[in-house]
Design an enzyme around this catalytic site. Structure first.
Site, PDB file in Angstrom:
ATOM      1  N   LEU A  75       0.800  -1.227   0.000  1.00 28.84           N
ATOM      2  CA  LEU A  75       0.000   0.000   0.000  1.00 28.84           C
ATOM      3  C   LEU A  75       0.833   1.277   0.000  1.00 28.84           C
ATOM      4  O   LEU A  75       0.303   2.372   0.200  1.00 28.84           O
ATOM      5  CB  LEU A  75      -0.975  -0.014   1.185  1.00 28.84           C
ATOM      6  CG  LEU A  75      -1.947  -1.206   1.179  1.00 28.84           C
ATOM      7  CD1 LEU A  75      -2.829  -1.188   2.411  1.00 28.84           C
ATOM      8  CD2 LEU A  75      -2.779  -1.239  -0.093  1.00 28.84           C
ATOM      9  N   CYS A  76       2.128   1.156  -0.252  1.00 30.07           N
ATOM     10  CA  CYS A  76       2.995   2.341  -0.348  1.00 30.07           C
ATOM     11  C   CYS A  76       2.836   2.993  -1.713  1.00 30.07           C
ATOM     12  O   CYS A  76       2.735   2.309  -2.726  1.00 30.07           O
ATOM     13  CB  CYS A  76       4.458   1.945  -0.163  1.00 30.07           C
ATOM     14  SG  CYS A  76       4.938   1.814   1.545  1.00 30.07           S
ATOM     15  N   HIS A  77       2.857   4.313  -1.705  1.00 26.90           N
ATOM     16  CA  HIS A  77       2.807   5.058  -2.959  1.00 26.90           C
ATOM     17  C   HIS A  77       4.189   5.065  -3.602  1.00 26.90           C
ATOM     18  O   HIS A  77       5.191   5.226  -2.901  1.00 26.90           O
ATOM     19  CB  HIS A  77       2.397   6.514  -2.701  1.00 26.90           C
ATOM     20  CG  HIS A  77       1.016   6.662  -2.176  1.00 26.90           C
ATOM     21  ND1 HIS A  77       0.715   6.529  -0.841  1.00 26.90           N
ATOM     22  CD2 HIS A  77      -0.150   6.928  -2.813  1.00 26.90           C
ATOM     23  CE1 HIS A  77      -0.585   6.710  -0.675  1.00 26.90           C
ATOM     24  NE2 HIS A  77      -1.135   6.953  -1.850  1.00 26.90           N
ATOM     25  N   MET A 113       8.781   4.647   5.039  1.00 28.29           N
ATOM     26  CA  MET A 113       8.909   3.251   4.606  1.00 28.29           C
ATOM     27  C   MET A 113      10.131   3.069   3.708  1.00 28.29           C
ATOM     28  O   MET A 113      10.791   2.030   3.755  1.00 28.29           O
ATOM     29  CB  MET A 113       7.635   2.773   3.899  1.00 28.29           C
ATOM     30  CG  MET A 113       6.419   2.702   4.823  1.00 28.29           C
ATOM     31  SD  MET A 113       6.693   1.761   6.347  1.00 28.29           S
ATOM     32  CE  MET A 113       7.083   0.156   5.701  1.00 28.29           C
ATOM     33  N   GLU A 114      10.452   4.079   2.931  1.00 25.71           N
ATOM     34  CA  GLU A 114      11.638   4.000   2.074  1.00 25.71           C
ATOM     35  C   GLU A 114      12.908   3.953   2.915  1.00 25.71           C
ATOM     36  O   GLU A 114      13.838   3.193   2.613  1.00 25.71           O
ATOM     37  CB  GLU A 114      11.658   5.175   1.096  1.00 25.71           C
ATOM     38  CG  GLU A 114      10.633   5.067  -0.017  1.00 25.71           C
ATOM     39  CD  GLU A 114       9.183   5.326   0.390  1.00 25.71           C
ATOM     40  OE1 GLU A 114       8.302   5.093  -0.448  1.00 25.71           O
ATOM     41  OE2 GLU A 114       8.912   5.760   1.531  1.00 25.71           O
ATOM     42  N   ASP A 128      23.833 -11.634   3.982  1.00 29.31           N
ATOM     43  CA  ASP A 128      24.046 -12.516   2.833  1.00 29.31           C
ATOM     44  C   ASP A 128      25.520 -12.627   2.457  1.00 29.31           C
ATOM     45  O   ASP A 128      26.003 -13.712   2.143  1.00 29.31           O
ATOM     46  CB  ASP A 128      23.250 -12.016   1.625  1.00 29.31           C
ATOM     47  CG  ASP A 128      23.518 -12.853   0.387  1.00 29.31           C
ATOM     48  OD1 ASP A 128      23.275 -14.079   0.438  1.00 29.31           O
ATOM     49  OD2 ASP A 128      23.992 -12.296  -0.619  1.00 29.31           O
TER      50      ASP A 128
END
EC number: 4.6.1.17
Length: 159
Positions: A75-77, A113-114, A128
């Protein structure tokens, strides 16, 4: 605390309509860390990891992660990001690597969120790249430190 914005009246998930919000300068800063043994940290800082430049690759991965946030978080733009910067700092006291991301935009919604995605992807990349020598590393403390801009104003995490 205001209500949840990603659900409509019937309780269904939806993308928030930001079309009426003004375009403002926005910034977010997030931080996290990868704890590892002192020996593994030495491999990273001395450039002896088999897969190459761990911190350089993790920095690029974090930048890529920030740019792909809307593809990963439903739901992130998608946003016109104007800056992504990552600081990766070896911390012998952890021991491990502290990752901090700063993301900026001029837009109608924030870049929290970014910034969080940038940190998460950078930490996963560190894991990793050295998991062959230490599988018990711990990715920890990922959180938002600062959010500025927009209607809700400034948020700064407590220490």
């Amino acid at each position: 605390m205001s209500g949840l914005t990603h659900f409509d009246e019937s309780g269904s998930a939806h993308m928030v309509d930001v079309s009426e919000k003004p375009v403002t300068a926005r910034v977010a800063v997030a931080r996290g860390a990868v704890k590892m043994s002192a020996e593994t940290l030495a491999l990273v800082t001395e450039g002896r990891a088999e897969k190459g430049d761990v911190l350089g690759v993790a920095r690029l991965a974090g930048i890529m992660g920030a740019k792909r946030t809307a593809d990963l978080i439903p739901l992130c733009h998608p946003l016109p990001i104007t800056k992504v910067a990552l600081e990766l700092t070896a911390d012998p006291a952890l021991p491990g690597v502290v990752v901090e991301a700063t993301v900026k935009t001029g837009g109608q919604t924030g870049v929290e969120m970014e910034a969080l995605t940038a940190v998460s992807v950078a930490c996963l990349t560190i894991y990793d790249m050295v998991k062959a020598v230490e599988k018990g590393m711990e990715i920890t403390g990922i959180r938002l430190l600062l959010k500025e801009g927009g209607k809700s104003g400034r948020f700064e995490a407590s220490a």
